[in-house]
Motif scaffolding. Sequence first.
Motif, PDB file in Angstrom:
ATOM      1  N   PHE A   1      40.207  26.555  42.630  1.00 39.17           N
ATOM      2  CA  PHE A   1      40.533  27.837  42.003  1.00 39.17           C
ATOM      3  C   PHE A   1      40.610  27.617  40.511  1.00 39.17           C
ATOM      4  O   PHE A   1      41.623  27.172  39.976  1.00 39.17           O
ATOM      5  N   SER A   2      39.515  27.920  39.844  1.00 38.37           N
ATOM      6  CA  SER A   2      39.330  27.651  38.424  1.00 38.37           C
ATOM      7  C   SER A   2      38.844  28.937  37.739  1.00 38.37           C
ATOM      8  O   SER A   2      38.731  29.973  38.399  1.00 38.37           O
ATOM      9  N   PRO A   3      38.534  28.906  36.441  1.00 39.19           N
ATOM     10  CA  PRO A   3      38.125  30.133  35.739  1.00 39.19           C
ATOM     11  C   PRO A   3      37.039  30.970  36.432  1.00 39.19           C
ATOM     12  O   PRO A   3      37.160  32.204  36.445  1.00 39.19           O
ATOM     13  N   PRO A   4      36.015  30.372  37.062  1.00 39.16           N
ATOM     14  CA  PRO A   4      35.049  31.241  37.756  1.00 39.16           C
ATOM     15  C   PRO A   4      35.701  32.101  38.847  1.00 39.16           C
ATOM     16  O   PRO A   4      35.325  33.255  39.044  1.00 39.16           O
ATOM     17  N   LEU A   5      36.712  31.547  39.522  1.00 42.98           N
ATOM     18  CA  LEU A   5      37.366  32.325  40.574  1.00 42.98           C
ATOM     19  C   LEU A   5      38.381  33.318  40.019  1.00 42.98           C
ATOM     20  O   LEU A   5      38.687  34.319  40.678  1.00 42.98           O
ATOM     21  N   TRP A   6      38.864  33.092  38.804  1.00 41.33           N
ATOM     22  CA  TRP A   6      39.682  34.129  38.168  1.00 41.33           C
ATOM     23  C   TRP A   6      38.810  35.343  37.866  1.00 41.33           C
ATOM     24  O   TRP A   6      39.227  36.485  38.058  1.00 41.33           O
ATOM     25  N   ALA A   7      37.584  35.087  37.407  1.00 50.18           N
ATOM     26  CA  ALA A   7      36.648  36.190  37.160  1.00 50.18           C
ATOM     27  C   ALA A   7      36.318  36.891  38.470  1.00 50.18           C
ATOM     28  O   ALA A   7      36.244  38.124  38.533  1.00 50.18           O
ATOM     29  N   TRP A   8      36.108  36.109  39.540  1.00 48.41           N
ATOM     30  CA  TRP A   8      35.814  36.661  40.872  1.00 48.41           C
ATOM     31  C   TRP A   8      36.966  37.562  41.311  1.00 48.41           C
ATOM     32  O   TRP A   8      36.750  38.663  41.826  1.00 48.41           O
ATOM     33  N   THR A   9      38.191  37.103  41.092  1.00 50.23           N
ATOM     34  CA  THR A   9      39.368  37.882  41.479  1.00 50.23           C
ATOM     35  C   THR A   9      39.451  39.175  40.662  1.00 50.23           C
ATOM     36  O   THR A   9      39.732  40.246  41.224  1.00 50.23           O
ATOM     37  N   ALA A  10      39.182  39.080  39.378  1.00 46.03           N
ATOM     38  CA  ALA A  10      39.244  40.272  38.518  1.00 46.03           C
ATOM     39  C   ALA A  10      38.238  41.321  38.966  1.00 46.03           C
ATOM     40  O   ALA A  10      38.583  42.512  39.076  1.00 46.03           O
TER      41      ALA A  10
END
Length: 164
Positions: free
Chosen positions: A83-92
């Motif tokens: 769970f890294s920045p790409p998945l923060w974008a995915w969550t957003a």
Amino acid sequence: MKRSQDVRPTSNRRSRWALVGFVAAVFVAAAIGGLGVQGTTEEYASLRQPSWAPPSWLFGPAWSLLYALIAVAGWLVWRRVGFSPPLWAWTAQLVLNAIWTPLFFGAGQYGLAFAEIVAMWLAIGLTVVLFARVSRVAAALLLPYWAWVTFAAALNLSIWRLNS
């Protein structure tokens, strides 16, 4: 040798549970959207729509496929980088996805929904870019979703303009 075999099933089990988690997250977003459209079929049908608007029955199957792709894409990236920045974008983008349907259908706020879908489109684009750095397959799985949201944004704008 025995030790590495013991670790692998746990890793596979963890990976399977993570996939279930990604599917559950997408299901929650879809469920929120589903609540936003309950009882709005007649209202949507009564709106002035462009000639190129798809039939209502197409949205359910299209979104079902897209949600599956979104979940798998997120899971593929998680498997590589956690769970890294790409998945923060995915969550957003997923949160924005969940918000759009109640805005458009439930509240009838077509202009606000358009602004929100533009933000979602940008978040999906950022997610695609970040995913491409980790997994080209995961990024490619999001392209049909991004294309559909592009179409949905154009439809949202057209309906807003025709009905204001």
